[in-house]
Motif scaffolding. Structure first.
Motif, short mmCIF file in Angstrom:
data_model
loop_
_atom_site.label_atom_id
_atom_site.label_comp_id
_atom_site.label_asym_id
_atom_site.label_seq_id
_atom_site.Cartn_x
_atom_site.Cartn_y
_atom_site.Cartn_z
N VAL A 259 0.63 -1.51 0.26
CA VAL A 259 -0.18 -0.13 0.22
C VAL A 259 1.22 1.20 0.24
O VAL A 259 1.85 1.08 0.24
N PRO A 260 0.94 2.13 -0.48
CA PRO A 260 1.30 3.44 -0.57
C PRO A 260 1.52 3.66 0.82
O PRO A 260 0.91 4.15 2.11
N ALA A 261 3.18 4.65 0.90
CA ALA A 261 3.52 5.13 2.32
C ALA A 261 2.44 6.09 2.67
O ALA A 261 2.20 7.33 2.30
N LYS A 262 2.18 5.79 4.22
CA LYS A 262 1.10 6.63 4.56
C LYS A 262 2.02 7.36 6.18
O LYS A 262 2.80 6.66 6.94
N ARG A 263 1.58 8.60 6.38
CA ARG A 263 1.99 9.48 7.49
C ARG A 263 1.57 9.07 8.35
O ARG A 263 1.00 9.01 9.27
N VAL A 264 2.50 9.04 9.69
CA VAL A 264 2.60 8.30 10.69
C VAL A 264 2.69 8.17 11.33
O VAL A 264 2.46 8.82 13.60
N ALA A 265 3.85 9.73 11.44
CA ALA A 265 4.42 10.53 12.97
C ALA A 265 4.89 11.78 12.24
O ALA A 265 5.59 11.95 11.74
N VAL A 266 4.74 12.41 13.47
CA VAL A 266 5.52 14.19 13.18
C VAL A 266 6.44 14.08 14.14
O VAL A 266 5.89 14.62 15.29
N LEU A 267 6.97 15.22 14.24
CA LEU A 267 8.37 15.55 15.18
C LEU A 267 8.34 16.95 15.33
O LEU A 267 8.68 17.79 14.23
N LYS A 268 7.95 17.74 16.23
CA LYS A 268 8.05 18.88 16.05
C LYS A 268 9.68 19.47 16.60
O LYS A 268 9.53 19.01 17.50
N LEU A 269 9.87 20.48 15.80
CA LEU A 269 11.16 21.54 16.17
C LEU A 269 11.15 22.22 16.62
O LEU A 269 12.30 22.66 17.36
N ASP A 270 10.35 23.26 16.69
CA ASP A 270 10.53 24.22 17.62
C ASP A 270 11.58 25.61 17.27
O ASP A 270 11.81 26.37 17.57
N MET A 271 11.80 25.48 15.42
CA MET A 271 12.84 26.20 14.89
C MET A 271 13.30 25.64 13.84
O MET A 271 12.35 24.81 13.54
N ASN A 272 13.45 26.70 12.88
CA ASN A 272 13.94 26.73 11.15
C ASN A 272 14.84 27.38 11.07
O ASN A 272 16.07 27.52 12.11
N GLY A 273 15.06 26.24 9.74
CA GLY A 273 16.71 26.25 9.39
C GLY A 273 17.17 25.41 8.46
O GLY A 273 16.06 24.52 8.21
N ARG A 274 18.05 24.49 8.50
CA ARG A 274 18.82 23.99 8.47
C ARG A 274 19.09 22.99 8.98
O ARG A 274 19.45 22.86 10.32
N PHE A 275 18.66 21.54 8.36
CA PHE A 275 18.68 20.42 9.61
C PHE A 275 18.96 19.39 8.84
O PHE A 275 18.89 19.54 7.46
N ALA A 276 19.63 18.65 9.95
CA ALA A 276 20.74 16.99 9.51
C ALA A 276 19.97 15.85 10.30
O ALA A 276 19.71 16.21 10.92
N VAL A 277 19.91 15.02 9.43
CA VAL A 277 18.88 13.67 10.21
C VAL A 277 20.14 12.54 10.12
O VAL A 277 20.75 12.23 9.18
N ASN A 278 20.26 12.09 11.23
CA ASN A 278 20.43 10.91 11.93
C ASN A 278 20.16 9.52 12.44
O ASN A 278 18.89 10.59 12.63
N THR A 279 20.50 8.17 12.63
CA THR A 279 19.55 7.71 13.10
C THR A 279 20.95 6.78 13.83
O THR A 279 21.22 6.11 13.10
N VAL A 280 21.00 6.56 15.90
CA VAL A 280 21.35 6.15 16.53
C VAL A 280 20.51 4.81 17.28
O VAL A 280 19.54 5.91 18.60
N ASP A 281 20.46 4.33 17.05
CA ASP A 281 19.92 2.99 18.49
C ASP A 281 18.86 3.50 18.23
O ASP A 281 18.02 2.94 19.43
N ASN A 282 17.55 3.02 16.93
CA ASN A 282 16.25 3.46 16.78
C ASN A 282 16.35 4.98 17.09
O ASN A 282 14.23 5.18 17.55
N LEU A 283 17.03 5.85 16.97
CA LEU A 283 16.66 6.96 17.66
C LEU A 283 16.76 7.92 16.75
O LEU A 283 17.64 7.78 15.65
N LEU A 284 16.10 8.48 16.18
CA LEU A 284 16.20 10.19 15.08
C LEU A 284 16.98 11.49 15.89
O LEU A 284 16.24 11.95 17.09
N ILE A 285 18.05 11.56 15.00
CA ILE A 285 18.95 12.37 15.78
C ILE A 285 18.68 14.25 14.89
O ILE A 285 19.45 13.47 13.88
N VAL A 286 18.39 14.60 15.30
CA VAL A 286 18.05 16.09 14.32
C VAL A 286 19.60 17.27 14.88
O VAL A 286 19.55 17.83 16.05
#
Length: 699
Positions: A259-286
């Motif tokens: 089935v088409p990918a569906k939106r399941v979660a939203v992570l609130k950052l409370d700031m704007n600008g340039r972001f980069a994302v890593n994953t460490v031990d099943n955690l999202l590091i922003v």
């Protein structure tokens, strides 16, 4: 303790920095860095896994746009043209002759290529994707499948061999492909929601209305693929207009096969600008470049849920990565600074300007690395590369620091149980919660125990299910729910006893009543999850109560089965008879309740010279015909009580009469010495001078 919960690995991979004549490329699948010197056929390959530099020589036929090894490191693929990719065999045969593969279509251009299996490769082109099988021995390729798609940009994950192609004018229509050995699956396409265009301010009333060209577009820099808890997500960074006062957010789309990918979660950052994302031990590091901070998100962390989408905030406040210094390497001359594109996309080749530490000065000092540098390029899952410094790090999570930052013990344990290598940290949290000064309330400790034992129980169920599949002739499959459960950490009873209870039970500053309550609470929790309690936990409780002369409470615990019946516990109670006389009867009653330890009850009674109760017990269980007579006659003879010896002897004479129709013992009974003793004491008379009523004694 440091106030930073993220580190860069202490031993980074060092490679030749990017410069005027040096281009650097990163191979995500093999975690290798290629340093290519223009005008030189030698290429330096530095591998994260081996930490060694290998030099390979290939024919020089033009500038390198991209370079990657096959997954078995035997074939090198090099892109020097937008039309084709060259291949060089680097096996033991020494055959380094190059062969080439042109992409389909005269106007088609190769945007990138990726190895998906040992001898399988895909070309991402301006017109779609081409899937090839490589035959190194024949120096040729065979087209397996091709798909025609107008491509804006692409994202590839070597972790799962999934490719995303952006196709619409706004870039938000995504076509996913999944590659397996000689197979490719075109997954259902889906659309990524774009934020609304910002409304013009009142000051811009006379401004012209937005034209179609002004429509927001989704860019490849805002999209990545991340593997979290065994599932692949499309991670999309959505920046909001600054005038809106709303912070950016990260939206997660769950990729599924049918089935088409569906939106399941939203992570609130409370700031704007340039972001980069890593994953460490099943955690999202922003990572946020402007504030030079990083935030940690856990999609299994409790968040607001509306039935379809969960809303998450950072686990903790965003903090900078720990400061990093590296030994300065000797360099010669000057070199330009790297641009992110030079490493971020291996198809780019470029550079820009800055000075490098002079050789004489470099040997004498270390370099303090600029955190969140514009030269940083982030790769999945946890790689950060600074091509200007010639460094590659892994992002690491410092669990010990997180412990001091999370006050809620229950939430802390929930978080730690999902992390790898967290067992010692969890046990230390449990131990510290019992120590005065950092002691938690009994209710908090109880919730922690329940949390640990819920995972412990699921682990036991999974182990039982797996065991049953190995022993079942029909090879029954485990249910998907059981198969999909993954526990990063399990705390069992041995762990709790060895690393927590046994280490704090003798601390004098901890009141024994508190320790007894804690252990009883742990036993309660185990029982509530129907986990069999190990005897060493009961032993700790009994030891505490005996040392503090709390025999009445011990009696109550046993009488009301707070401490469950077991053979080791009964043996321990028998050893306490000298300090607490009722302990013997309590132990005996416990053994009687354990129907599987009848022989132990007899042994205990014999050891206490209670032969008549032992015979009564055997008779009540219908086992008097199977017990060896010699065992009882020996004990009776050693007692020095002639009446007891006479009674036991006559008991077995009656048994012989019933079983063999004669009172004498057979040679197999080995009772000759006791027959002689009986005759010497009582002669041939049927009864001694002191009458003994045998039936009465055994009633």
């Amino acid at each position: 303790m440091s106030g930073h919960y993220l580190d860069l690995s202490a031993n980074p991979l060092r490679f030749q920095p990017i410069g005027k004549s040096v281009n650097v490329f990163f191979d995500e699948a093999n975690r290798q860095v290629f340093a290519v010197n223009s005008g030189n056929s030698d290429i330096a390959v530095t591998s994260w896994d081996t930490r060694k530099v290998a030099y390979i020589r290939v024919p020089e036929t033009g500038p390198v746009l991209s370079i990657k090894f096959s997954l078995d490191k035997k074939v090198l693929a090099i892109q020097r043209s937008s039309q084709h990719v060259d291949f060089v065999n680097l096996g033991k045969s020494g055959d380094a002759a190059a062969y080439s593969q042109q992409c389909k279509g005269k106007t088609t251009e190769v945007r990138s290529f990726h190895w998906t299996n040992i001898n399988e490769i895909i070309f991402v082109t301006t017109q779609g994707v081409e899937f090839y099988q490589v035959f190194p021995e024949k120096r040729s390729l065979k087209l397996l499948r091709s798909f025609s798609v107008s491509v804006n940009w692409f994202v590839f994950s070597p972790l799962k061999n999934v490719l995303l192609l952006s196709t619409s004018s706004a870039g938000n229509t995504i076509c996913p492909f999944h590659f397996r050995p000689q197979q490719v699956t075109r997954m259902p396409k889906f659309e990524i929601d774009l934020p609304p265009l910002p409304k013009p301010s009142k000051a811009d009333k006379n401004a012209a209305p937005a034209q179609p060209a002004d429509k927001l577009r989704l860019l490849d820099r805002d999209v990545t693929l991340a593997l979290l808890y065994g599932q692949l997500y499309v991670v999309v960074v959505r920046n909001q207009a600054r005038s809106s006062g709303i912070g950016a957010e990260i939206v997660l789309y769950l990729l599924t096969k049918d089935v088409p990918a569906k939106r399941v979660a939203v992570l609130k950052l409370d700031m704007n600008g340039r972001f980069a994302v890593n994953t460490v031990d099943n955690l999202l590091i922003v990572h946020h470049q402007a504030s030079k901070t990083s935030a940690v998100f856990d999609i299994r962390w409790a968040g607001d849920y509306d039935g379809a989408i969960s809303l998450h905030h950072p686990v903790l406040a965003a903090l900078p990565i720990s400061p990093v210094t590296i030994p300065a390497q000797e360099t010669k001359g000057e070199a330009p600074a790297a641009t992110a594109a030079a490493v971020a996309a291996p198809t780019a080749a470029a550079a820009a300007a800055a000075s490098v530490v002079p050789a004489a000065e470099a040997a004498a000092k270390s370099v303090s690395c600029e955190l969140y540098s514009p030269n940083w390029v982030v790769f999945q899952p946890n790689i950060i590369i600074d091509a200007r410094l010639g460094c590659m790090w892994e992002v690491e999570l410092k669990l010990e620091v997180l412990v001091s930052m999370m006050a809620d013990k229950k939430q802390l344990i929930d978080f730690l149980l999902l992390r790898s290598d967290s067992k010692i940290v969890i046990l230390d949290v449990c131990k510290q919660s019992l120590v005065p000064g950092r002691q938690s309330s009994l209710s908090v400790i109880a919730r922690v125990f329940d949390t640990l034992n819920a995972v412990y129980k699921e682990h036991l169920k999974l182990a039982t299910a797996r065991s049953s599949t190995r022993t079942d002739d029909r090879r029954l499959s485990i249910s998907p729910q059981v198969n999909d459960i993954s526990f990063s950490c399990v705390i069992d009873q041995h762990d709790m006893y060895k690393h927590v209870l046994s280490q704090v039970v003798d601390i004098k500053s901890i009141q024994y009543k508190f320790m007894v309550a804690v252990i009883i609470e742990y036993i309660r929790s185990l029982n509530s999850f129907q986990i069999a309690v190990q005897h060493f936990l009961y032993e700790v409780v009994i030891k505490l109560l005996v040392e503090n002369n709390q025999f009445y409470q011990l009696h109550q615990f046993l009488q009301y089965h707070v401490l469950s019946d077991s053979k080791p516990l009964a043996c321990l109670m028998l050893s306490l008879e000298s300090v607490y006389a009722p302990a013997f009867q309590l132990a005996l009653d416990m053994l009687k309740r354990l129907s599987t330890v009848n022989d132990d009850i007899v042994d205990v009674l014999l050891s206490k010279n209670q032969l008549i109760p032992a015979l009564r017990f055997l008779r009540s269980n219908g086992r008097e015909d199977s017990v060896p007579a010699r065992l009882f006659l020996e004990a009776a003879a050693n007692s020095g009580d002639n009446a007891l010896f006479f009674t036991v002897y006559k008991f077995f004479e009656e048994r012989n009469m019933r079983l063999r129709r004669k009172p004498g013992f057979s040679p197999a009974d080995h009772c000759d010495q006791y027959v002689a003793l009986f005759n010497s004491l009582f002669g041939d008379a049927d009864t001694p001078k002191q009458q003994v009523n045998i039936p009465h004694l055994l009633e």
